[in-house]
Design a protein around this motif. Structure first.
Motif, PDB file in Angstrom:
ATOM      1  N   PHE A  10     -68.766  10.927  32.887  1.00 15.08           N
ATOM      2  CA  PHE A  10     -69.672  11.544  33.856  1.00 15.08           C
ATOM      3  C   PHE A  10     -68.832  11.757  35.103  1.00 15.08           C
ATOM      4  O   PHE A  10     -68.509  10.807  35.817  1.00 15.08           O
ATOM      5  N   LEU A  11     -68.420  13.010  35.307  1.00  9.25           N
ATOM      6  CA  LEU A  11     -67.478  13.342  36.370  1.00  9.25           C
ATOM      7  C   LEU A  11     -68.191  14.045  37.515  1.00  9.25           C
ATOM      8  O   LEU A  11     -68.890  15.031  37.295  1.00  9.25           O
ATOM      9  N   LEU A  12     -67.982  13.557  38.714  1.00  9.72           N
ATOM     10  CA  LEU A  12     -68.526  14.180  39.911  1.00  9.72           C
ATOM     11  C   LEU A  12     -67.360  14.743  40.715  1.00  9.72           C
ATOM     12  O   LEU A  12     -66.428  14.010  41.060  1.00  9.72           O
ATOM     13  N   ASP A  20     -64.812  10.069  45.436  1.00 14.22           N
ATOM     14  CA  ASP A  20     -64.981   8.691  45.889  1.00 14.22           C
ATOM     15  C   ASP A  20     -66.307   8.509  46.624  1.00 14.22           C
ATOM     16  O   ASP A  20     -67.025   7.538  46.396  1.00 14.22           O
ATOM     17  N   ARG A  21     -66.650   9.458  47.499  1.00 12.70           N
ATOM     18  CA  ARG A  21     -67.920   9.382  48.233  1.00 12.70           C
ATOM     19  C   ARG A  21     -69.111   9.490  47.292  1.00 12.70           C
ATOM     20  O   ARG A  21     -70.100   8.770  47.434  1.00 12.70           O
ATOM     21  N   LEU A  22     -69.038  10.409  46.329  1.00 14.04           N
ATOM     22  CA  LEU A  22     -70.140  10.612  45.398  1.00 14.04           C
ATOM     23  C   LEU A  22     -70.344   9.394  44.500  1.00 14.04           C
ATOM     24  O   LEU A  22     -71.481   8.974  44.258  1.00 14.04           O
ATOM     25  N   SER A  60     -62.096   8.116  40.955  1.00 15.65           N
ATOM     26  CA  SER A  60     -60.892   8.953  41.140  1.00 15.65           C
ATOM     27  C   SER A  60     -59.657   8.404  40.447  1.00 15.65           C
ATOM     28  O   SER A  60     -58.672   9.106  40.274  1.00 15.65           O
ATOM     29  N   HIS A  61     -59.690   7.128  40.063  1.00 17.50           N
ATOM     30  CA  HIS A  61     -58.547   6.520  39.367  1.00 17.50           C
ATOM     31  C   HIS A  61     -58.707   6.574  37.857  1.00 17.50           C
ATOM     32  O   HIS A  61     -57.895   6.010  37.123  1.00 17.50           O
ATOM     33  N   GLY A  62     -59.784   7.229  37.390  1.00 21.95           N
ATOM     34  CA  GLY A  62     -60.021   7.337  35.960  1.00 21.95           C
ATOM     35  C   GLY A  62     -60.702   6.124  35.367  1.00 21.95           C
ATOM     36  O   GLY A  62     -60.827   6.007  34.154  1.00 21.95           O
TER      37      GLY A  62
END
Length: 141
Positions: A10-12, A20-22, A60-62
């Motif tokens: 689930f990618l934002l 990171d904020r999302l 963001s780091h996967g």
């Protein structure tokens, strides 16, 4: 012994400060909805996700940071997005115009245009979006 399939990611946004904020907003409970372009599904030749589908929220780091479950999936024109939708996205926007300006900046970004394969892509009121409402069912971090 039962083996389970790995969850779909689930990618934002794209990795970086916005993602990171999302992700932080999802983990805090502020963000319970997200919007994407229907065209993204078409370009990727992906089916829309079904209600009830569980996915792994990726930072963001996967890293998988939570399991989310879709509770609603709607396709609608961008011009029909209302204030409830905006507030449920949990990004701090207080008006539809503010939300739309932020989303247009993202959707018109070089990164998004490259992902869509259209260097001049733009949205308008008739652009179809996919609105996904979700809930966190498990925190992994």
């Amino acid at each position: 012994m039962e083996t389970s399939e790995p969850l779909k990611p689930f990618l934002l946004a794209f990795p970086g400060p916005l993602r990171d904020r999302l992700v932080a907003a999802v983990l805090s409970g502020e963000k319970v909805m997200t919007s994407g372009l229907l065209m993204e599904y078409e370009v990727e030749r992906e089916e829309l996700p079904p209600v009830g589908e569980r996915s792994a929220l990726i930072d963001s780091h996967g890293q998988e940071v939570a399991v989310v479950e879709l509770t609603e999936v709607r396709v609608l024109p961008l011009g029909s997005v209302g204030l409830r939708h905006v507030l449920d996205e949990g990004e701090g926007h207080t008006s539809v115009a503010e939300w739309r300006a932020g989303h247009e900046a993202f959707w018109h970004s070089e990164e998004m245009r490259e992902a869509l394969g259209d260097p001049s892509f733009t949205v308008d009121d008739g652009t179809m979006i996919v609105a996904e409402r979700f809930r966190v069912v498990e925190r992994l971090v």
